[in-house]
Scaffold this motif. Structure first.
Motif, mmCIF file in Angstrom:
data_model
loop_
_atom_site.group_PDB
_atom_site.id
_atom_site.type_symbol
_atom_site.label_atom_id
_atom_site.label_comp_id
_atom_site.label_asym_id
_atom_site.label_seq_id
_atom_site.Cartn_x
_atom_site.Cartn_y
_atom_site.Cartn_z
ATOM 1 N N UNK A 1 8.644 -5.197 5.527
ATOM 2 C CA UNK A 1 9.704 -4.191 5.521
ATOM 3 C C UNK A 1 10.469 -4.150 6.835
ATOM 4 N N UNK A 2 9.918 -4.755 7.878
ATOM 5 C CA UNK A 2 10.572 -4.776 9.183
ATOM 6 C C UNK A 2 11.399 -6.041 9.392
ATOM 7 N N UNK B 1 3.532 0.663 3.125
ATOM 8 C CA UNK B 1 3.672 -0.616 3.824
ATOM 9 C C UNK B 1 3.677 -1.768 2.832
ATOM 10 N N UNK B 2 4.224 -2.890 3.305
ATOM 11 C CA UNK B 2 4.195 -4.134 2.528
ATOM 12 C C UNK B 2 4.118 -5.283 3.533
ATOM 13 N N UNK B 3 3.065 -6.072 3.460
ATOM 14 C CA UNK B 3 2.910 -7.210 4.365
ATOM 15 C C UNK B 3 2.879 -8.504 3.564
ATOM 16 N N UNK C 1 4.399 5.669 -4.574
ATOM 17 C CA UNK C 1 3.003 5.410 -4.215
ATOM 18 C C UNK C 1 2.446 4.179 -4.884
ATOM 19 N N UNK C 2 3.215 3.101 -4.899
ATOM 20 C CA UNK C 2 2.800 1.859 -5.556
ATOM 21 C C UNK C 2 1.934 1.021 -4.626
ATOM 22 N N UNK C 3 0.813 0.546 -5.135
ATOM 23 C CA UNK C 3 -0.077 -0.342 -4.377
ATOM 24 C C UNK C 3 -0.370 -1.585 -5.209
ATOM 25 N N UNK D 1 0.827 -1.199 0.000
ATOM 26 C CA UNK D 1 0.000 0.000 0.000
ATOM 27 C C UNK D 1 0.866 1.256 0.000
ATOM 28 N N UNK D 2 0.686 2.086 -1.019
ATOM 29 C CA UNK D 2 1.312 3.408 -1.107
ATOM 30 C C UNK D 2 2.818 3.334 -0.836
ATOM 31 N N UNK D 3 3.484 2.404 -1.490
ATOM 32 C CA UNK D 3 4.905 2.196 -1.229
ATOM 33 C C UNK D 3 5.760 3.217 -1.972
#
Length: 249
Positions: free
Chosen positions: A68-69, A59-61, A19-21, A5-7
């Motif tokens: 990302x964490x 974020x990226x899950x 802003x890549x989703x 979301x909005x990477x």
């Protein structure tokens, strides 16, 4: 499985993703196409955790975990596989030993028993046969002296042995002749086209997509996805190029 979301991401002071989703569900194959410099490889590197590629926003899950964490090895242990456009050579390191260590590291992370030398060789022969790769090449140093096509086949053997949940393949078709392309396409279908797996395929050309048949095709331009469609979108891009679609977006 993968939810972006909005990477936003940068290399040093240069902003690449803006802003890549994107959402990829289990059982799906997604293709990303776009002009040079659009951010396709950067997306793969950010998701894989390559040093120097920094996510600055969004974020990226992956399977509910904050991707990302996580350290790169933790992302791999969670089931993410990143295939490179230019697989590196590792002089002095046996291909067989390298792959066995990689596979057993993954199995240990998943709480599974490690493979003995004999068990691994049996599995390696099966995957090598699937990709039409000579087992003698498995005894050589990793990718040293391999042609472009041989490096990509070797990487597909690695993917088959590791058995990831999500494969991010960065221009796997680059440098392949027709026969090698067909072999790699068949390998992707056999290894990854399953209800519990997914693929993000980064490519410039529609020819690989004819073999893999993605569920969705996305156009990435100027750091974000500007259009999404089915396989017919790849044909449109082949005929018309990226400029008209990017300008319209």
């Amino acid at each position: 499985m993968l939810n972006i979301e909005n990477l936003h991401a940068s290399i040093g002071d240069t902003k690449i993703l803006k802003g890549l989703s994107l959402q990829i569900n289990a059982g799906e194959i997604h293709a990303i196409m776009g002009p040079n410099g659009a951010g396709k490889s950067t997306l793969g590197y950010v998701l894989g955790g390559r040093p120097g590629y920094e996510a600055t926003e969004g974020s990226a899950s992956f399977d509910g975990q904050d991707l990302l964490d996580m350290d790169p090895h933790a992302r791999a242990a969670a089931g993410l596989f990143l295939g490179f456009q230019y697989p590196v050579e590792i002089p002095g390191v046996s291909n067989v030993q390298f792959l066995r260590e990689a596979v057993n590291a993954q199995r240990t992370a998943r709480g599974e028993a490690t493979l003995s030398g004999g068990e691994f060789l049996k599995a390696a022969r099966e995957k090598a046969a699937l990709l039409k790769m000579d087992m003698d090449m498995m005894k050589r140093a990793v990718n040293v002296g391999f042609s472009g096509g041989e490096k990509k086949r070797n990487e597909m053997v690695q993917m088959g042995l590791i058995d990831p949940k999500l494969a991010i393949l960065d221009e796997t078709d680059s440098g392949l002749d027709i026969d090698a392309l067909r072999t790699v396409g068949a390998g992707i279908n056999t290894i990854m086209r399953k209800p519990d797996k997914a693929v993000l395929l980064i490519t410039h050309y529609q020819r690989l997509l004819e073999l893999v048949e993605p569920d969705f095709v996305h156009v990435l331009a100027n750091g974000r996805i500007v259009k999404t469609g089915g396989p017919e979108l790849a044909l449109q891009l082949e005929n018309e190029g990226y400029e008209a679609i990017a300008e319209a977006a």
